[in-house]
Design a protein around this motif. Structure first.
Motif, short mmCIF file in Angstrom:
data_model
loop_
_atom_site.label_atom_id
_atom_site.label_comp_id
_atom_site.label_asym_id
_atom_site.label_seq_id
_atom_site.Cartn_x
_atom_site.Cartn_y
_atom_site.Cartn_z
N ALA A 49 -5.11 62.01 39.17
CA ALA A 49 -5.10 63.12 38.23
C ALA A 49 -5.26 62.55 36.83
CB ALA A 49 -3.79 63.90 38.33
N ILE A 50 -5.72 63.36 35.92
CA ILE A 50 -5.93 62.88 34.56
C ILE A 50 -5.29 63.82 33.55
CG2 ILE A 50 -8.13 61.82 35.19
CD1 ILE A 50 -8.76 64.39 32.87
N GLY A 51 -5.03 63.28 32.37
CA GLY A 51 -4.58 64.11 31.26
C GLY A 51 -5.26 63.60 30.01
N GLN A 52 -5.67 64.51 29.15
CA GLN A 52 -6.28 64.04 27.91
C GLN A 52 -6.00 65.06 26.81
OE1 GLN A 52 -10.64 63.60 27.53
NE2 GLN A 52 -10.24 61.43 27.08
N SER A 53 -5.82 64.54 25.60
CA SER A 53 -5.60 65.44 24.47
C SER A 53 -6.05 64.73 23.20
CB SER A 53 -4.11 65.80 24.38
OG SER A 53 -3.81 66.30 23.10
N VAL A 54 -6.53 65.54 22.26
CA VAL A 54 -6.98 64.96 20.99
C VAL A 54 -5.78 64.51 20.15
CG1 VAL A 54 -7.10 67.16 19.79
CG2 VAL A 54 -8.58 65.29 19.05
N GLY A 55 -4.60 65.05 20.49
CA GLY A 55 -3.41 64.72 19.72
C GLY A 55 -3.21 65.74 18.61
N LYS A 56 -2.22 65.48 17.77
CA LYS A 56 -1.88 66.47 16.74
C LYS A 56 -2.44 66.11 15.37
CE LYS A 56 1.03 69.16 19.07
NZ LYS A 56 0.49 70.45 19.54
N GLN A 57 -2.91 64.90 15.21
CA GLN A 57 -3.27 64.48 13.85
C GLN A 57 -4.73 64.11 13.68
OE1 GLN A 57 -0.36 61.58 12.55
NE2 GLN A 57 1.26 62.77 13.54
N ARG A 58 -5.45 63.96 14.76
CA ARG A 58 -6.87 63.58 14.65
C ARG A 58 -7.73 64.82 14.88
NH1 ARG A 58 -7.46 57.70 15.99
NH2 ARG A 58 -5.67 56.90 14.83
N GLU A 59 -8.93 64.73 14.31
CA GLU A 59 -9.84 65.84 14.53
C GLU A 59 -10.77 65.57 15.70
OE1 GLU A 59 -11.82 66.82 10.96
OE2 GLU A 59 -9.98 67.42 9.94
N CYS A 274 0.76 64.01 34.57
CA CYS A 274 -0.17 63.74 33.48
C CYS A 274 0.07 64.71 32.32
CB CYS A 274 -1.62 63.90 33.95
SG CYS A 274 -2.14 62.57 35.03
N GLN A 275 0.24 65.98 32.66
CA GLN A 275 0.49 66.99 31.63
C GLN A 275 1.77 66.67 30.86
OE1 GLN A 275 0.46 70.58 33.90
NE2 GLN A 275 -1.78 70.75 33.93
N ASN A 276 2.81 66.31 31.61
CA ASN A 276 4.09 65.97 30.97
C ASN A 276 3.94 64.82 29.99
OD1 ASN A 276 5.22 67.90 32.55
ND2 ASN A 276 6.33 66.49 33.91
N MET A 277 3.16 63.83 30.40
CA MET A 277 3.01 62.65 29.54
C MET A 277 2.26 63.01 28.26
SD MET A 277 2.24 59.60 32.21
CE MET A 277 3.29 59.38 33.64
N VAL A 278 1.19 63.79 28.43
CA VAL A 278 0.43 64.21 27.25
C VAL A 278 1.32 65.04 26.33
CG1 VAL A 278 -1.48 65.66 26.49
CG2 VAL A 278 -1.80 64.08 28.41
N ALA A 279 2.11 65.93 26.95
CA ALA A 279 3.01 66.78 26.15
C ALA A 279 4.02 65.93 25.40
CB ALA A 279 3.71 67.79 27.07
N ALA A 280 4.53 64.89 26.09
CA ALA A 280 5.52 64.02 25.45
C ALA A 280 4.92 63.32 24.24
CB ALA A 280 6.06 63.00 26.46
N ALA A 281 3.68 62.89 24.38
CA ALA A 281 3.02 62.20 23.27
C ALA A 281 2.79 63.17 22.10
CB ALA A 281 1.70 61.59 23.73
N ASN A 282 2.40 64.36 22.43
CA ASN A 282 2.19 65.34 21.37
C ASN A 282 3.49 65.75 20.70
OD1 ASN A 282 -0.59 65.64 21.11
ND2 ASN A 282 -0.69 66.90 22.99
#
Lengths: 299, 815
Positions: A49-59, A274-282
């Motif tokens: 499974a994968i998770g990806q996000s641009v994050g909160k500070q980058r465009e 994966c979703q949890n990890m991305v959420a934690a980073a955000n």
């Protein structure tokens, strides 16, 4: 019917009384039993499974990832096959996303071409080169192409090629491969090619200083950068009963190890993990792009 | 001779000073010391120490000279002190004449005290114990606490006096109290009669009997000479008389138990047995092997491997100028290996706790061996221990009674610092390495190495390397960077006078096979058609068995029989004891492969293009597998599969029913015999490649290109694969990555297969030599020249290498 069982098990006096009941299990208990059950598959297969996000500070999203899981099961032998790559394009360089995109496509294209005759033709034919040679040549080819097509740009790459029980890892830069062990331990499989890690290895920085080092994101090796590229390539058996994780520093640099472990252990499946990890980073501010791939061997 | 001193010099102290009470001075000194050493000297320990020493001087002044004495020359070296505040205190000390003392002044009220560290010019031989009462004002009395000649552990004493050990203790070391009254008549100022320090004691009785040379213990160990003296007895070099034909030397470590207190006696014996048991479980080239232990009357003995060599402290002292960095680096890497071995001990890590140059032997091969496991202990995390160790080399937390693997990292750093700077840390304030930067003292040390050592010496354990493996990795990086590895690899130390075989045995034709050692007998086949059985100890002929063809096959043994193939196309089973035939099995081609025994079967290949599975008891065929070409490779069995190669380049994995599970194709013949580790299988081919395949499905994990083809069979050790090739090289390749670690050039083809024993690789070459190389670096340790090509492979057992040569001889050499 009851007599039948009595005869079968010898001795009716052992039959439980009807009044005897056990307390009902709570949903949570049932869930945990289900989660802990080790379901044995007849056929081995990879689950990813994968998770990806641009994050909160980058465009822009300069991370790229690829997850290919091939399951070919039949009378002929079944060998789990998977190719997973995380590439983190270098910010501060032009076209970070171009580099990371080129990396994942060129590497997976190269690897899949090598395995095409094994996976998708009859009679099947094993590639001539060894797994490590395929991995190394794929990464070097992408290095050349990035230098040609997007000069000046750079990217990290951490790739895992799984054939049977063997995981062959190719690695440049500071994205990471980990084994998440079920006992709650995170084992880092790759070594960062970053300035901070190098200084730490040389003893110029201690752990604390390293954590606060201002140039944490400076790489000393990257795809597309420099003439001769040195690639770390090694092969390990797939970590037993464990989960393989590839991720960019948007995850490992932001979320503490125990939180990564918790995200993995509390989720009912890989996708949620994966979703949890991305959420934690955000939640931690999401300063960088986040990419994560989780892979398990079932069966 | 030099010792670390911890001295308090009560120079201006006057007799009967009512202001001064031990504890208050102690506190002042403690404060100062803590300021100076950054909080290292935690706890009550230092107070007691300072108290005690102050008290000694006070006592001296009371009983003797009324003048404030000049303490520049006469000092007290305190080995241990313990006691509880406001109660009695014990101090173990000796009087020394010191020089080069560096002082720090510490002021308390109107008094000036000094803490000093210096070098000892002369010292009493033995420590003594004094008891002081610290109640009330100053010291009331000294008592000789321990009976003459009694041995004790401070901990035991403490227990006897019902002090809570944890609180009362700072420093423990087994000490023999052997009261000696020394009269230092130095003729210079500050002459002090030591009788005024303690109560007069009787003259020393005759020195406790060291064993005389020529003594034989338990009719087996013939004492040659004393090689060391410890707190509890001596260490001797002795000859093991069970090996009448060779001089086998052993080290015999003696422990004399003269404690009258049964509890103390018991503790001493237990400690001794603990060391023995600990050593017996450890198997590492850098740890002396233990052969035996026994007791005779009051003495217990450990019989250990004798290490030919010199300890690092002696090497440092005997070297003019600095030791070369690459030399120290290569020892450091080896030390990391052995320390990480100890720390990885299951179920609990072993902490050596006393790593220092004098506990590190450098043997005649130039390799390190750790000696003196007297205080090594297994470590349960969270456990508090007592302070044991050596000042200067021990980290701060060890003074607090903690001993974790990180303590050994610090001591290792301190040892390396000492080796590179020649500055003995025992003569310096504790934890002051930061004040003596390596490169300021020895500018030839590389900044990289300095950085590694600095990290190891971090005050705070969490800032050191996380473990010995990490430290080794960092040292390896330094070695790669500074090119030290290649320098190490090229400097070979050949022992003077060459290698003399322990025995040799002459056959009637070439010996091309590899021997088997089974229950003290060496079995080896020869081209004179004989299988010879020789006594492994002296090479004495036992019997021979005549086949009808040459024998190159390496024999295998199982339950009283020896099995081997021959060019007479037969697999022979003969009695290991008598050499009488049990059965023979007929193949249809010559047999060059060697038998492999598993599950009541023998598996062997033949030139009849078949792999044969034969019943071990009856010699009947169970199945045959058609390999389509000659099978000269010896099968390997792992993962319930049988692996072997064939002369047309096929590599097979069969199950026990003889069904093929997978096949891999090399470009040319696979004569090399495979070896498996975990999920990988390794073999070489005449197509000039060393292969690593997935053992389950035959996928190539990596391929390593050799200079020429190879029929040599790889050997494995740690993470390395070793193999020879026709280009004359012996290669060492990393098992995980297929990257070359080193290669060693011989003068001709290498068809022999390398063998790893301890940390050496042994391999023959067609140039006629048997080579012994350091396996991490490929550095040559020695070579032994035979009169013709060596094509077979050596075996090593119990420190003896056995090798056959085409000069018709079989040799036994000391490994």
């Amino acid at each position: 019917m009851l007599d039948f069982f009595r005869n079968l098990f010898g001795g009716g006096d052992k039959t439980p009384k009807e009044s005897a009941t056990t307390a009902p299990l709570s949903d949570q208990q049932i869930q945990s039993i289900v989660n802990n059950q080790n379901i044995q598959y007849e056929t081995q297969q990879l689950i990813a499974a994968i998770g990806q996000s641009v994050g909160k500070q980058r465009e822009h999203n300069e991370d790229s990832l690829v997850a290919i899981t091939a399951t070919l099961a039949g009378k002929a032998s079944n060998i789990p096959f998977g190719l997973y790559i995380v590439a983190d394009g270098m910010g501060g360089h032009q076209f970070g996303e171009v580099a990371s995109n080129a990396a994942i496509r060129v590497i997976s294209g190269h690897v899949m071409r090598k395995f095409h005759s094994y996976l998708f033709t009859v009679p099947t034919q094993q590639p001539e080169e060894s797994l490590q040679e395929i991995m190394e040549s794929a990464i070097k080819e992408s290095h050349r192409i990035i230098q040609k097509d997007a000069p000046g740009s750079g990217t990290t790459v951490t790739a895992a090629l799984i054939v049977g029980q063997q995981v062959t890892i190719g690695h440049v830069g500071d994205s990471r491969a980990y084994a998440i062990h079920p006992i709650g331990r995170l084992e880092q499989l790759t070594r960062d090619h970053s300035l901070v890690k190098r200084l730490e290895e040389l003893g110029h920085l201690n752990k604390e200083e390293a954590a606060n080092f201002p140039h944490r994101n400076v790489l000393i090796r990257a795809l597309g950068q420099g003439e001769a590229l040195e690639v770390d390539v090694f092969t390990i058996p797939f970590p037993q009963n464990s989960t393989l994780m590839l991720c960019s520093d948007g995850l490992w640099g932001v979320v503490a190890e125990q939180d990564i472990l918790r995200s993995a252990s509390e989720a009912p499946n890989l996708q949620r993990a994966c979703q949890n990890m991305v959420a934690a980073a955000n939640l931690a501010g999401g300063p960088d792009n986040i990419s994560v791939i989780l892979i398990q061997m079932a069966g | 001779m030099s010792f670390g001193l911890f001295i308090v010099d009560a120079k201006r102290r006057r007799v009967g000073d009512e202001d001064i009470e031990g504890a208050s001075i102690a506190q002042a000194v403690y404060k100062q010391a803590r300021h100076k050493f950054g909080g290292a000297l935690e706890g009550f320990g230092l107070c007691v120490l300072v108290d005690a020493v102050g008290a000694i001087f006070n006592g001296a002044a009371q009983t003797g000279d009324q003048k404030p004495f000049e303490a520049r020359l006469l000092q007290v070296e305190v080995r241990a002190a313990f006691g509880a505040r406001g109660r009695d205190c014990w101090v173990i000390f000796r009087v020394v004449i010191a020089r080069h003392i560096k002082h720090r002044h510490i002021q308390h009220r109107n008094q000036v005290f000094k803490i000093g560290v210096g070098q000892v010019a002369a010292a009493e031989n033995e420590f003594r114990v004094a008891k002081m009462s610290l109640t009330g004002k100053g010291v009331n009395a000294f008592h000789n606490l321990v009976a003459d000649g009694e041995e004790f552990h401070a901990l035991e004493l403490c227990r006897r006096k019902s002090f809570p050990a944890r609180e009362a203790f700072i420093y423990e070391r087994p000490v023999v109290v052997n009261p000696v009254i020394a009269h230092y008549n130095s003729g210079t100022r500050g002459n002090l009669d030591t009788q005024s320090i303690s109560h007069p004691l009787e003259d020393e009785p005759a020195p406790r009997g060291q064993l005389q040379s020529g003594t034989t213990l338990v009719k087996r160990y013939h004492i040659q000479e004393v090689i060391g003296v410890g707190g509890m007895g001596s260490v001797y070099r002795a000859r093991d008389l069970h090996f009448p034909n060779v001089t086998k030397l052993v080290a015999v470590k003696e422990m004399i138990n003269m404690a009258p207190d049964p509890l103390v006696r018991q503790t001493i014996v237990q400690n001794f047995e603990r060391e023995a048991n600990l050593l017996a479980t450890l198997n590492h080239p850098a740890i002396p092997r233990i052969y035996d232990y026994f007791s005779e009357e009051d003495r217990s003995y450990l019989v250990l491997e004798f290490v030919h060599g010199k300890d690092l402290e002696a090497i440092i002292n005997d070297t003019n100028g600095f030791l070369p960095e690459e030399q120290v680096l290569s020892w450091a890497i080896q030390l990391c290996d052995v320390v990480s071995f100890l720390h990885g001990h299951k179920p609990d890590p072993i902490i050596f706790r006393d790593l220092k140059p004098s506990n590190i032997m450098i043997n005649s091969n130039g390799d390190v061996v750790l000696v003196d496991f007297g205080i090594a202990k297994t470590f349960q995390s969270g456990q508090k221990g007592t302070m044991i160790g050596t000042e200067g080399y021990s980290p701060p937390e060890q003074y607090r009674g903690e001993a974790t693997p990180l303590a050994d990292i610090y001591s290792l750093g301190a040892t390396l610092h000492h080796a590179l700077t020649r500055r003995d840390p025992r003569l310096e304030p504790p934890f002051s390495f930061a004040e003596r930067p390596l490169r300021k003292i020895n500018s030839r040390v590389s900044p990289e190495l300095e950085a590694v050592i600095t990290t190891a010496l971090q005050y705070n354990p969490s800032e050191r390397f996380a473990g010995a493996t990490e430290m080794k990795e960092a040292l390896m990086n330094v070695a790669r960077k500074t090119g030290a590895l290649s320098k190490i690899a090229t400097t070979s130390i050949a022992p003077a006078g060459g290698i003399k075989p322990i025995w040799s045995f002459k056959c009637e034709d070439e010996v091309r096979g590899t021997p088997l050692l089974h229950q003290g007998i060496l079995y080896i086949g020869c081209y004179d058609n004989n299988l010879y059985a020789l006594d492994a100890a002296d090479g004495k002929f036992q019997w021979k068995y005549v086949a009808d063809g040459g024998i190159v096959s390496r024999p295998a043994a199982y339950e009283g029989n020896v099995y081997f193939g021959s060019e007479d196309q037969r697999l022979h089973a003969v009695s290991a004891r008598t050499g009488k035939v049990v059965w023979t099995y007929f193949a249809e081609g010559r047999i060059h492969s060697s038998p492999r025994i598993a599950d009541g079967h023998i598996f062997i290949g033949s030139d009849d293009q078949t792999l044969h599975a034969v019943n071990l008891n009856t010699g009947r065929s169970i199945w045959k597998f058609d390999a389509a070409d000659e099978v000269r490779s010896t099968p390997f069995i792992a993962n319930e599969l049988i692996y072997f190669g064939s002369e047309n380049g096929d590599f097979f994995a069969l199950d026990f029913r003889g069904t093929m599970k997978w096949r891999f194709q090399a470009k040319r013949a696979i004569t090399s015999s495979p070896i498996a580790a975990g999920q990988s299988i390794f073999f070489a081919s005449v197509d000039s490649t060393l292969y690593c395949l997935d053992a389950r499905n035959g996928w190539a994990i990596w391929r390593y290109r050799l200079g020429k083809g190879s029929v040599s069979s790889p050997a494995l050790s740690d993470d390395y694969v070793f193999v020879g090739a026709a280009d004359g090289f012996i290669y060492c390749v990393e098992a995980r990555t297929g990257k070359e670690v080193w290669r060693f050039r011989t003068e001709h083809q290498v068809t022999s297969s390398p063998v790893i024993y301890k940390d050496s690789v042994y391999c023959g070459s067609v140039d006629g030599n048997l080579y012994c190389l350091e396996y991490r670096t490929g550095r040559q340790r020695w070579k032994f020249e035979t009169k013709a090509a060596i094509t077979g492979s050596p075996i090593v057992f119990d420190d003896i290498v056995y090798i056959g040569s085409t000069d018709h001889q079989v040799y036994a050499l000391l490994a």
